[in-house]
Design a protein around this motif. Structure first.
Motif, short mmCIF file in Angstrom:
data_model
loop_
_atom_site.label_atom_id
_atom_site.label_comp_id
_atom_site.label_asym_id
_atom_site.label_seq_id
_atom_site.Cartn_x
_atom_site.Cartn_y
_atom_site.Cartn_z
N LYS A 86 0.83 -1.21 0.00
CA LYS A 86 0.00 0.00 0.00
C LYS A 86 0.87 1.26 0.00
O LYS A 86 0.55 2.25 -0.68
N GLU A 89 2.22 1.88 -3.31
CA GLU A 89 1.19 2.53 -4.13
C GLU A 89 1.09 4.01 -3.82
O GLU A 89 0.90 4.84 -4.72
N VAL A 90 1.24 4.36 -2.55
CA VAL A 90 1.23 5.78 -2.15
C VAL A 90 2.36 6.52 -2.86
O VAL A 90 2.16 7.60 -3.46
N ARG A 93 1.73 6.87 -6.66
CA ARG A 93 0.72 7.87 -7.00
C ARG A 93 1.26 9.29 -6.78
O ARG A 93 0.91 10.20 -7.54
N PHE A 117 -2.73 10.92 -0.32
CA PHE A 117 -2.41 9.70 -1.06
C PHE A 117 -2.52 8.47 -0.14
O PHE A 117 -2.89 7.38 -0.60
N GLU A 120 -6.14 7.81 0.01
CA GLU A 120 -6.65 7.35 -1.30
C GLU A 120 -6.49 5.85 -1.47
O GLU A 120 -7.33 5.19 -2.10
N VAL A 121 -5.40 5.28 -0.94
CA VAL A 121 -5.18 3.83 -1.08
C VAL A 121 -5.71 3.06 0.12
O VAL A 121 -5.54 1.83 0.20
N TYR A 123 -4.83 3.47 3.40
CA TYR A 123 -3.83 3.17 4.43
C TYR A 123 -4.13 4.03 5.65
O TYR A 123 -3.83 5.23 5.69
N ALA A 215 0.94 3.84 -12.47
CA ALA A 215 0.01 3.02 -11.71
C ALA A 215 -0.28 1.72 -12.44
O ALA A 215 -1.01 1.67 -13.40
N THR A 217 0.27 -2.88 -11.37
CA THR A 217 0.38 -3.68 -10.16
C THR A 217 1.69 -3.34 -9.49
O THR A 217 2.63 -2.83 -10.13
#
Length: 297
Positions: A86, A89-90, A93, A117, A120-121, A123, A215, A217
């Protein structure tokens, strides 16, 4: 005049060059400056017209940055941080947002802060932090720069953090090829917090910065970042630095030879002091040699 004689006149004081290395004459120094300016113009022009060949190339790897970060923590007796998908991903992004809008800062021109951010994911955190870097050539110099900055160091060796996420992305920012790195830290909440506690979370954050990634996987993004950082590009910064060191080195070498021979031969002449010139050129050469690309935020 043979080539050897011409080279000797450039560096060796002699009657043919009025007992002063020809390279140190104002006319030759003007030519050296002109060569540098023309070459620099060519480097800048080629970097803009052929970014696939002449662009910023770095050797920053996600796994290496995380390893170095955890090494700094271990040196302080702190446990290593665990990689969080996660948080990756932050970081991705945030990097994507910086490249797409065209900024390099903790808060975007639209007023969006780093912590959005995280939200948004999905977390949920007790503590969170961010480190940003750009234009570094390798992982080690970047982590060293972070550790030399008190606020960035506080993020790396913060005992409250348990997890880490990272993004390393090459791209064009404001028309300049660059590498952005976004490093984020966090400690997830063990369970949903009451609203009264959640409202206080932002005050617990330690703020530093991160870079950009696309963005996809998590595994695809890390693989893409690794491939991008290994592009066979030539860095304009290194070309400029090499050219500067070479030209200044020629002038410095001529000064050393000139000063040594004039002193040895006890030549009397009306000219500037070689020692002052040596110190001046030597200082500039040292500063250029020690100059490294890269900035942190």
């Amino acid at each position: 005049m043979s080539l050897l004689t011409a080279l000797a006149d450039l560096f060796v004081p002699h009657s043919r060059n009025n007992h002063r290395a020809k390279l140190l004459h104002p006319a030759c120094l003007t030519v050296v400056v002109a060569i540098f300016l023309i070459a620099q113009f060519g480097i800048n022009f080629f970097a803009l017209t052929s970014p696939a060949i002449l662009g910023f190339a770095s050797d920053i790897r996600v796994d290496q940055v995380i390893e170095l970060t955890n090494q700094k923590r271990l040196e302080q007796g702190l446990p290593p941080l665990q990689v969080s998908p996660k948080l990756n991903e932050v970081a991705q992004r945030k990097a994507k947002d910086m490249f797409s809008i065209g900024y390099w800062a903790h808060t975007s021109p639209t007023g969006r802060d780093p912590w959005s951010f995280f939200q948004e994911v999905g977390y949920d955190y007790l503590y969170a932090g961010e480190n940003l870097a750009r234009d570094f050539m390798d992982s080690g110099s970047m982590v060293t720069a972070w550790m030399n900055s008190p606020t960035h160091r506080d993020n790396i060796v913060n005992s409250h953090y348990q997890e880490i996420g990272l993004a390393v992305v090459n791209g064009s920012l404001d028309g300049v090829e660059t590498t952005l790195v976004v490093q984020v830290f966090g400690t997830p909440t063990p369970a949903p917090l009451p609203e009264s506690v959640g409202g206080r979370q932002s005050s617990l954050l330690n703020r530093l910065q991160l870079p950009q990634v696309s963005a996809a996987t998590a595994s695809e993004r890390l693989s893409a970042a690794s491939q991008q950082t290994n592009r066979a590009l030539v860095s304009p910064f290194l070309l400029t630095k090499t050219l500067t060191v070479f030209l200044l080195g020629l002038v410095l070498g001529a000064l050393v030879i000139d000063a040594w021979l004039v002193t040895r031969r006890r030549v009397v002449r009306l000219a500037g002091k070689n020692l002052a010139h040596l110190i001046f050129i030597g200082t500039i050469l040292l500063m250029v040699w020690l100059t490294l690309p890269g900035a942190i935020l």
